[in-house]
Write an enzyme that holds these catalytic residues in place. Structure first.
Site, mmCIF file in Angstrom:
data_model
loop_
_atom_site.group_PDB
_atom_site.id
_atom_site.type_symbol
_atom_site.label_atom_id
_atom_site.label_comp_id
_atom_site.label_asym_id
_atom_site.label_seq_id
_atom_site.Cartn_x
_atom_site.Cartn_y
_atom_site.Cartn_z
ATOM 1 C CG ASP A 185 -1.602 1.284 1.498
ATOM 2 O OD1 ASP A 185 -2.296 1.747 0.580
ATOM 3 O OD2 ASP A 185 -1.441 1.841 2.596
ATOM 4 C CG ASP A 209 -1.226 7.824 0.367
ATOM 5 O OD1 ASP A 209 -0.485 8.826 0.340
ATOM 6 O OD2 ASP A 209 -1.848 7.399 -0.628
ATOM 7 C CB THR A 262 -2.358 2.575 -4.166
ATOM 8 O OG1 THR A 262 -2.729 3.842 -3.640
ATOM 9 C CG2 THR A 262 -2.267 2.690 -5.687
ATOM 10 N N GLY A 263 -5.357 2.852 -3.368
ATOM 11 C CA GLY A 263 -6.606 3.498 -3.739
ATOM 12 C C GLY A 263 -6.380 4.615 -4.746
ATOM 13 C CE LYS A 286 -5.360 -0.634 -1.323
ATOM 14 N NZ LYS A 286 -4.355 -0.092 -0.398
ATOM 15 C CG ASN A 295 -7.589 1.484 1.387
ATOM 16 O OD1 ASN A 295 -6.922 1.426 2.415
ATOM 17 N ND2 ASN A 295 -7.181 2.137 0.316
#
Length: 269
Positions: free
Chosen positions: A9, A11, A43-44, A195, A221
């Site tokens: 991931d 952030d 990642t988002g 994810k 997430n």
């Protein structure tokens, strides 16, 4: 040692609070690559806002963007991309149904096209990253194709009630996640996407079994990803819900938590 798939991931996990990759973590990941392990990002963020880190790590793997709504290979155009947008009619319904709640803004993204409901200078830096096409104005007037994701920028006190409403009214068609502080943003994608769905597609392509997937995350997430990975690792700065399901907890994103774990687990020097 058998080849592992290391999933990162961005952030709050790979990136420090200054949005950089520390030198120690970077060098450790490069050593893992040299040892034959595969490294990927999940990642988002859209790709335009994650490509700088993809390039910095010199990755040659597929990437999961938009929390699983887009899975693609930046270095291989023949790789079968998976783009799973929401039906535009569903997005219109969501916009109508949250009108009764106090929210600050709505942002829809169609790959690299960004539709912003109301001009918001505080957010322009975030959504301008990677030089997208930005259109400002009423979403229902401007948005004319199925969006990859929808963001609701809410007040802190209204995030929970909006998410409860989405769960009560739209749960059959959408999944939603909350961004980490300092942003009080609800991110919405098509039902069934996360994810883990994207990672499983990539792992199958790479021929790496689930038990040899090491995934690092910190927010909600990342829940499915951490649960899915054979070795799910939560950052110490992560939310309690994630730590409760993780196989391991490492140091924070500001303390080279990824490097520390990989050096120990993969015997990297």
């Amino acid at each position: 040692m058998e080849k592992h798939l290391i999933v990162l991931d961005l952030d709050g996990t790979l990136l420090t609070d200054q949005k950089t990759i520390s030198e120690k973590t970077k060098q450790t990941l490069l050593k893992a690559k040299e040892a034959g392990h595969q490294i990927m990002i999940a990642t988002g963020r859209p790709f335009r806002a994650s490509s700088v880190y993809y390039d910095e790590l010199m990755l040659t793997t597929p990437i999961v963007n938009f929390n699983g709504a887009l899975v693609h290979h930046p270095k291989n155009i023949s790789w079968q991309m998976k783009h799973s947008p929401m039906d535009i009619s569903v997005v219109y319904d969501v916009v109508d149904s949250v009108d009764k709640y106090q929210y600050k803004n709505l942002i829809a993204e169609v790959m690299d096209d960004v539709y912003i409901h109301e001009e918001d200078k505080a957010f322009m830096d975030i959504f301008n990253m990677g030089d997208p096409n930005v259109l400002i104005g009423n979403l229902k007037g401007n948005l004319n194709e199925d969006p990859t994701s929808l963001l609701i920028h809410a007040t802190e006190e209204n995030v929970s009630s909006i998410r409860e409403h989405l769960e009560d009214v739209h749960a059959e068609l959408i999944d939603h996640r909350r961004w980490g502080a300092p942003f009080h943003i609800i991110e919405i994608v098509r039902k069934g996407l996360n994810k883990a769905v994207g990672i499983s597609h990539v792992a199958k392509d790479l021929g790496i079994p689930r038990e040899r997937i090491i995934a690092f995350g910190d927010e909600d997430n990342d829940l499915e990803m951490i649960d899915y990975a054979g070795i799910g690792v939560a950052m110490s700065n992560g939310i309690d819900q994630l730590k409760n399901i993780a196989n391991e907890i490492t140091l924070s994103n500001n303390e080279d938590g990824i490097a520390k774990f990989l050096i120990d687990r993969l015997k990297l020097k």
